[in-house]
Enzyme design. Sequence first.
Site, short mmCIF file in Angstrom:
data_model
loop_
_atom_site.label_atom_id
_atom_site.label_comp_id
_atom_site.label_asym_id
_atom_site.label_seq_id
_atom_site.Cartn_x
_atom_site.Cartn_y
_atom_site.Cartn_z
N GLY A 185 10.05 -23.74 -13.35
CA GLY A 185 8.63 -23.74 -12.99
C GLY A 185 7.95 -22.59 -13.72
O GLY A 185 8.55 -21.53 -13.90
N TYR B 255 -2.20 -23.53 -15.54
CA TYR B 255 -1.45 -22.27 -15.49
C TYR B 255 -1.88 -21.29 -16.59
O TYR B 255 -1.49 -20.13 -16.58
CB TYR B 255 0.06 -22.51 -15.59
CG TYR B 255 0.66 -23.45 -14.56
CD1 TYR B 255 -0.08 -23.91 -13.48
CD2 TYR B 255 1.98 -23.87 -14.68
CE1 TYR B 255 0.48 -24.78 -12.55
CE2 TYR B 255 2.54 -24.74 -13.74
CZ TYR B 255 1.79 -25.19 -12.69
OH TYR B 255 2.34 -26.05 -11.78
N TRP C 92 -5.40 -31.66 -14.57
CA TRP C 92 -6.02 -30.94 -13.45
C TRP C 92 -7.15 -31.77 -12.82
O TRP C 92 -7.70 -32.69 -13.43
CB TRP C 92 -6.49 -29.54 -13.91
CG TRP C 92 -7.16 -28.76 -12.81
CD1 TRP C 92 -8.42 -28.25 -12.81
CD2 TRP C 92 -6.60 -28.44 -11.52
NE1 TRP C 92 -8.67 -27.62 -11.61
CE2 TRP C 92 -7.58 -27.73 -10.79
CE3 TRP C 92 -5.37 -28.70 -10.90
CZ2 TRP C 92 -7.38 -27.27 -9.48
CZ3 TRP C 92 -5.16 -28.24 -9.60
CH2 TRP C 92 -6.15 -27.53 -8.91
N GLU D 298 -2.00 -33.47 -11.20
CA GLU D 298 -1.57 -32.26 -10.50
C GLU D 298 -1.85 -32.35 -9.00
O GLU D 298 -0.99 -32.07 -8.18
CB GLU D 298 -2.27 -31.04 -11.10
CG GLU D 298 -1.85 -29.76 -10.44
CD GLU D 298 -1.57 -28.63 -11.43
OE1 GLU D 298 -1.96 -28.72 -12.58
OE2 GLU D 298 -0.95 -27.66 -10.99
N PRO E 222 10.59 -25.70 -4.50
CA PRO E 222 11.91 -25.95 -3.91
C PRO E 222 12.49 -24.72 -3.23
O PRO E 222 13.43 -24.84 -2.45
CB PRO E 222 12.77 -26.35 -5.11
CG PRO E 222 12.15 -25.65 -6.28
CD PRO E 222 10.66 -25.67 -5.99
N LEU E 223 11.91 -23.52 -3.53
CA LEU E 223 12.42 -22.29 -2.89
C LEU E 223 11.50 -21.87 -1.73
O LEU E 223 11.67 -20.81 -1.16
CB LEU E 223 12.46 -21.15 -3.91
CG LEU E 223 13.32 -21.38 -5.16
CD1 LEU E 223 13.12 -20.24 -6.16
CD2 LEU E 223 14.80 -21.48 -4.77
P1 A2P Z 1 9.93 -14.47 -9.54
O1 A2P Z 1 9.21 -15.22 -10.64
O2 A2P Z 1 9.55 -13.03 -9.49
O3 A2P Z 1 11.44 -14.69 -9.60
P2 A2P Z 1 9.02 -21.92 -5.95
O4 A2P Z 1 9.76 -22.32 -7.17
O5 A2P Z 1 9.55 -22.53 -4.67
O6 A2P Z 1 7.52 -22.08 -6.10
O7 A2P Z 1 9.28 -20.32 -5.74
C1 A2P Z 1 8.85 -19.40 -6.67
C2 A2P Z 1 8.86 -17.99 -6.07
O8 A2P Z 1 10.21 -17.62 -5.72
C3 A2P Z 1 8.38 -16.97 -7.05
O9 A2P Z 1 7.65 -15.98 -6.32
C4 A2P Z 1 9.66 -16.38 -7.66
O10 A2P Z 1 9.44 -15.05 -8.09
C5 A2P Z 1 10.62 -16.46 -6.47
N1 A2P Z 1 12.03 -16.71 -6.84
C6 A2P Z 1 12.50 -17.44 -7.87
N2 A2P Z 1 13.85 -17.49 -7.87
C7 A2P Z 1 14.26 -16.76 -6.80
C8 A2P Z 1 15.55 -16.42 -6.27
N3 A2P Z 1 16.67 -16.85 -6.85
N4 A2P Z 1 15.58 -15.64 -5.15
C9 A2P Z 1 14.45 -15.19 -4.56
N5 A2P Z 1 13.21 -15.48 -5.01
C10 A2P Z 1 13.10 -16.26 -6.13
#
Ligand code: A2P
Length: 285
Positions: A24, A58, A89, A120, A180-181
């Site tokens: 992403g 972006y 967009w 989007e 996904p995070l």
């Molecule tokens: P960063 O770019 O500083 O790593 P999503 O993909 O669900 O939108 O989540 C993105 C967010 O999670 C961003 O703020 C990213 O920050 C952070 N992130 C990405 N990988 C990890 C990881 N392995 N552990 C914790 N936070 C993460």
Amino acid sequence: MHLSSVNHCIPLSDGNSIPIIGLGTYSEPASTPKGTCATSVKIAIDMGYRHIDGAYLYQNEHEVGEAIREKIAQGKVRREDIFYCGKLWATHLDPERVRPALERTLKNLQLDYVDLYIIEIPMALKPGDDFYPKDENGKWLYHKSNLCATWEVECHPYFTQPKLLKFCQKHDIVIVAYSPLGTCRDPSWVNVSAPPLLKDPFLNALGKKYNKTAAQIVLRFNIQRGVVVIPKSFNPERIKENFQIFDFSFTEEEMKDIEALNKNIRYVELLMWRDHPEYPFHDEY
Ligand code: A2P
């Protein structure tokens, strides 16, 4: 389905295929130093990522394109090895604006084609070059559109989307899970009243068992059930960490336990647009 770090494409009904993990690239444009996106994409490609998720919105597509072209020039990858997803967009949903918007994306990337081009968000805003158009009183300027469109889907252990997944599997439709995070904690567009996904005690305990982080646990959960993930990171360590999900797998029972964490929590609710006539989240899915 056997997935590995070098072979993790899943087939699509039209004969193409999509790598099950992508990088992403959304990052708040004003606070992201120039060049960070390009560096991150290059690191990701070196690491084995072959899918990059980007968008005109972006404001860093030129950096994504620069990184991809550099890796092609170095002989690291060929264009056909890379899967790039671009996005139309909300201010360009009128049919006559679609092609120029795509052409602008290609010009930014300096590539001949994108592999996927999606809408989007399915809510049109007033056409024009202002990404977030408002009137002089600060009211959002909505626009009428005629949508019969595909729509990306938020998906993670707190929002597992069982009904949608079942429907899509029945009809051979691949889901791409955004956030996904559990995404970042930016209160301007993220529902921060929801607990942070990666702090979940069960996911962390499972991580201890496999010597993985909670992030790796939630990404593995989705890819193990055939859902494509596009975790965003511009941090080299985390870009690497998020790709190290092909060397372990959950038992069926563990998959069910993770599925049971579902709280129907949507982090990206976009409540500022909840009175838009096309607001998509009033519907069940
Ligand atoms: P960063 O770019 O500083 O790593 P999503 O993909 O669900 O939108 O989540 C993105 C967010 O999670 C961003 O703020 C990213 O920050 C952070 N992130 C990405 N990988 C990890 C990881 N392995 N552990 C914790 N936070 C993460």
